[in-house]
Design an enzyme around this catalytic site. Sequence first.
Site, PDB file in Angstrom:
ATOM      1  CG  ASP A 107     -18.463   4.837  20.474  1.00 16.79           C
ATOM      2  OD1 ASP A 107     -18.633   3.502  20.579  1.00 16.79           O
ATOM      3  OD2 ASP A 107     -17.557   4.891  21.426  1.00 16.79           O
ATOM      4  N   GLY A 161      -5.430  -9.029 -10.842  1.00  8.36           N
ATOM      5  CA  GLY A 161      -4.781  -8.537 -11.871  1.00  8.36           C
ATOM      6  C   GLY A 161      -3.625  -9.740 -12.307  1.00  8.36           C
ATOM      7  CB  THR A 162      -1.010 -11.557 -10.250  1.00  7.37           C
ATOM      8  OG1 THR A 162      -0.570 -10.376 -10.050  1.00  7.37           O
ATOM      9  CG2 THR A 162      -0.072 -12.347 -10.690  1.00  7.37           C
ATOM     10  CG  ASP A 202       4.636 -14.354  -7.895  1.00  4.21           C
ATOM     11  OD1 ASP A 202       5.222 -15.404  -7.189  1.00  4.21           O
ATOM     12  OD2 ASP A 202       3.841 -13.640  -7.447  1.00  4.21           O
ATOM     13  CD  GLN A 231       1.507  -3.228   5.547  1.00  2.00           C
ATOM     14  OE1 GLN A 231       2.099  -2.400   6.137  1.00  2.00           O
ATOM     15  NE2 GLN A 231       0.087  -3.293   5.404  1.00  2.00           N
ATOM     16  CE  LYS A 278       3.907 -10.830 -10.060  1.00  2.00           C
ATOM     17  NZ  LYS A 278       2.907 -10.923  -8.833  1.00  2.00           N
TER      18      LYS A 278
END
Length: 327
Positions: free
Chosen positions: A77, A266-267, A210, A137, A233
């Site tokens: 499980d 992407g950056t 950045d 985060q 950016k």
Amino acid sequence: MQGTNTKTTETAKTQGVTEESSCDSRALRLKADIGDTGKGGTFMKLISCNANRPLSEAIADHLDCPLTDAEVKNFSDNEIFVRINENVRGEDVFVIQSTSRPANDNLMELLICIDALRRASAARITAVIPYFGYARQDRKTDGRTPISAKLVANLISASGTDRVLTMDLHAGQIQGFFDIPTDNMIALPVMVDDIQRRMGSEKLMVVSPDVGGVVRARSFAKRIGADLAIVDKRRPEAGKSEVMNIIGDVEGRKCILVDDICDSGGTLCNAAAALKEKGATAVSAYITHGVLSNNAVGRIEKSVMDELVICNTILPSEADQKSKKLR
């Protein structure tokens, strides 16, 4: 009485020196013990979870200390089960596990393994987390949003961990999220050595993709004696970025993009295209953590970037390892 006090003081000093010398030479004694017995002795045990077994084996090989026999598996499980098959009572144990994709499964493996070691009476447990997931985060970006990096730090502390060893946290202040000692290692020296061996004294320009990475890029540029440029950016939404401007003269330079994480790519691809438009002769990227999600390697293959160099904190997929631009 005076003679007695003097003797006592000298004895205390001698004991202090002995204890200090013992602590300082612990690594040397461990190495000698391993060489004599072929085992890690009673000084250190290494345990690997499933996130990045090759890295754990490389660490064990470098230290000449075999990995401890342990089972980390899933029930039908998908519940996680851990069994330590060697005695760890009174041992100094290091658990090696990145909390990379799948982040939640790898995090639970780490927590359950630490709990098993605590219940097995390990003397000290160090969580070696080469890549600390949820690090991005680290603050509230909007109303009613979590600070997940702090929550994960609390979970690791509460599980019974005595110390955390990690590498290139997305934000250095995350160390303060932990209520236990935390060491944040940096990959910069290894990357600098690689650049100096491969590129020598070419006309190099270190580029921060950045504004948030300027401190890291400046340290990098100082180490290799290069100039610094910055990509201005904008990020309209999570996972997407748009290059607005290049701050610095990159014409005729071999540019090195430096960052801690490459996620979708992407950056880096947008930055490489902008640098080439401004006259850069070549563009490479040195990244600590290759998250490489959402066909990032395919995107990099099609870009003007010459090479992407990553550390082995995260194990790339077999398909990604076949890329000619990924090293």
